[in-house]
Design a protein around this motif. Structure first.
Motif, PDB file in Angstrom:
ATOM      1  N   ASP A   1       0.893  -1.166  -0.179  1.00 59.52           N
ATOM      2  CA  ASP A   1       0.040   0.040   0.035  1.00 59.52           C
ATOM      3  C   ASP A   1       0.836   1.261  -0.033  1.00 59.52           C
ATOM      4  O   ASP A   1       1.992   1.140   0.575  1.00 59.52           O
ATOM      5  CB  ASP A   1      -0.857   0.056   1.246  1.00 59.52           C
ATOM      6  N   SER A   2       0.517   2.342  -0.614  1.00 57.94           N
ATOM      7  CA  SER A   2       1.337   3.702  -0.856  1.00 57.94           C
ATOM      8  C   SER A   2       1.033   4.458   0.200  1.00 57.94           C
ATOM      9  O   SER A   2       1.588   5.489   0.458  1.00 57.94           O
ATOM     10  CB  SER A   2       1.106   4.299  -2.080  1.00 57.94           C
ATOM     11  N   LYS A   3       0.025   4.127   1.194  1.00 54.33           N
ATOM     12  CA  LYS A   3       0.156   4.941   2.430  1.00 54.33           C
ATOM     13  C   LYS A   3       0.090   3.961   3.801  1.00 54.33           C
ATOM     14  O   LYS A   3      -0.519   2.798   3.661  1.00 54.33           O
ATOM     15  CB  LYS A   3      -1.564   5.707   2.269  1.00 54.33           C
TER      16      LYS A   3
ATOM     17  N   VAL B   1      12.166   1.788   3.294  1.00 55.04           N
ATOM     18  CA  VAL B   1      11.167   1.331   4.512  1.00 55.04           C
ATOM     19  C   VAL B   1      12.052   0.116   5.168  1.00 55.04           C
ATOM     20  O   VAL B   1      11.827  -0.061   6.408  1.00 55.04           O
ATOM     21  CB  VAL B   1       9.798   0.967   4.050  1.00 55.04           C
ATOM     22  N   SER B   2      12.429  -0.877   4.745  1.00 48.34           N
ATOM     23  CA  SER B   2      12.899  -2.060   5.034  1.00 48.34           C
ATOM     24  C   SER B   2      14.207  -1.720   5.827  1.00 48.34           C
ATOM     25  O   SER B   2      14.461  -2.226   6.896  1.00 48.34           O
ATOM     26  CB  SER B   2      13.171  -3.058   3.745  1.00 48.34           C
ATOM     27  N   SER B   3      14.951  -0.816   5.469  1.00 51.29           N
ATOM     28  CA  SER B   3      16.167  -0.334   6.312  1.00 51.29           C
ATOM     29  C   SER B   3      15.732   0.211   7.580  1.00 51.29           C
ATOM     30  O   SER B   3      16.385  -0.124   8.608  1.00 51.29           O
ATOM     31  CB  SER B   3      16.916   0.657   5.369  1.00 51.29           C
ATOM     32  N   VAL B   4      14.850   1.108   7.382  1.00 50.64           N
ATOM     33  CA  VAL B   4      14.286   1.756   8.683  1.00 50.64           C
ATOM     34  C   VAL B   4      13.593   0.815   9.680  1.00 50.64           C
ATOM     35  O   VAL B   4      14.032   0.820  10.887  1.00 50.64           O
ATOM     36  CB  VAL B   4      13.362   2.921   8.499  1.00 50.64           C
TER      37      VAL B   4
ATOM     38  N   ALA C   1      10.376  -0.122  13.748  1.00 48.80           N
ATOM     39  CA  ALA C   1       9.136   0.277  13.453  1.00 48.80           C
ATOM     40  C   ALA C   1       9.477   1.556  12.706  1.00 48.80           C
ATOM     41  O   ALA C   1      10.624   2.049  12.607  1.00 48.80           O
ATOM     42  CB  ALA C   1       8.496   0.784  14.785  1.00 48.80           C
ATOM     43  N   LEU C   2       8.546   2.181  12.267  1.00 44.45           N
ATOM     44  CA  LEU C   2       8.649   3.487  11.352  1.00 44.45           C
ATOM     45  C   LEU C   2       8.061   4.866  12.267  1.00 44.45           C
ATOM     46  O   LEU C   2       8.876   5.685  11.996  1.00 44.45           O
ATOM     47  CB  LEU C   2       7.629   3.486  10.215  1.00 44.45           C
TER      48      LEU C   2
ATOM     49  N   GLY D   1       6.066  -1.420   8.302  1.00 41.47           N
ATOM     50  CA  GLY D   1       6.028  -1.327   6.868  1.00 41.47           C
ATOM     51  C   GLY D   1       6.926  -2.445   6.498  1.00 41.47           C
ATOM     52  O   GLY D   1       8.045  -2.829   7.106  1.00 41.47           O
ATOM     53  N   TYR D   2       6.829  -2.627   4.834  1.00 37.05           N
ATOM     54  CA  TYR D   2       7.868  -3.644   4.616  1.00 37.05           C
ATOM     55  C   TYR D   2       8.349  -3.451   3.158  1.00 37.05           C
ATOM     56  O   TYR D   2       9.449  -4.035   2.682  1.00 37.05           O
ATOM     57  CB  TYR D   2       7.394  -5.226   4.816  1.00 37.05           C
ATOM     58  N   ALA D   3       7.910  -2.544   2.379  1.00 36.13           N
ATOM     59  CA  ALA D   3       8.373  -2.271   1.331  1.00 36.13           C
ATOM     60  C   ALA D   3       8.212  -0.856   0.782  1.00 36.13           C
ATOM     61  O   ALA D   3       7.193  -0.114   1.433  1.00 36.13           O
ATOM     62  CB  ALA D   3       7.727  -3.075   0.276  1.00 36.13           C
TER      63      ALA D   3
END
Length: 199
Positions: free
Chosen positions: A55-57, A77-80, A86-87, A168-170
């Motif tokens: 999802d883009s949101k 996102v995956s690096s964070v 968590a984001l 998130g994951y991607a």
């Protein structure tokens, strides 16, 4: 793979290209065949999902207060997630907490909590167990992981009393729609993403 014969023993001196062992040819072929089957199965799974996207949101499912934002615009996102788990972190019950290495308090006591920037907050002792005292203060204002002082000499690090990790994951972070200490409603958009196709 089955070993057919070992040509050396522990303690032997060997040189480059010396044969150390031989293996059963049939077991090698069987292992290759099994591995190829697994690769074929993975290829089928990848083919099935190659058009899917995240999802883009990124939204929150619960209302709360934003206490920490680990992501920045342009971040992967995956690096964070790998670095922080968590984001974004939300406080759900309206409180930050600090644990003190002291039992000189009683449940329900009102105490003064002083932040590292000199701001004072009124706190309440939630519990005294196992040689520790937990003090709660309202989450509107105090900074996550700030070192605070309680009373004359007790100190500790603030944490979120009831925490929600936003994950998130991607994708890549396109924009951040909230700031630290913002109050957010359930289903609010916290981040927007680009490049959301799975790799």
């Amino acid at each position: 793979v089955e070993i057919k014969k070992v040509y050396v023993e522990a303690g032997d001196s060997v040189e480059e290209d010396d044969i150390l062992a031989s293996v059963e040819t049939s077991s090698v072929l069987s292992a290759l065949s099994d591995t190829q089957k697994k690769l074929d199965e993975l290829d089928e799974q990848l083919s099935d999902v190659h058009d899917e996207e995240a999802d883009s949101k990124i939204k929150t499912s619960m209302k709360g207060r934003v206490k920490a934002i680990f992501a920045e615009e342009g971040d992967d996102v995956s690096s964070v997630m790998y670095e922080n788990g968590a984001l974004v972190l939300l406080s759900l019950d309206g409180y930050m907490a600090v644990d003190l290495e002291s039992t000189a308090y009683s449940v329900g006591d009102s105490v003064t909590v002083v932040a590292s920037n000199g701001m004072s907050y009124t706190g309440t002792v939630e519990k005294v167990t196992g040689g520790k005292t937990t003090v709660l203060i309202e989450d509107d204002g105090p900074v996550y992981r700030d070192m605070v002082t309680v009373g004359d000499c007790d100190s500790g690090t603030l944490y979120i009393h009831e925490e929600l990790k936003i994950t998130g994951y991607a994708g890549t972070v396109k924009s951040i729609k909230v700031s630290e200490n913002n109050s957010v409603r359930a289903s609010a958009t916290l981040l927007t993403l680009t490049d959301t196709s799975y790799s």
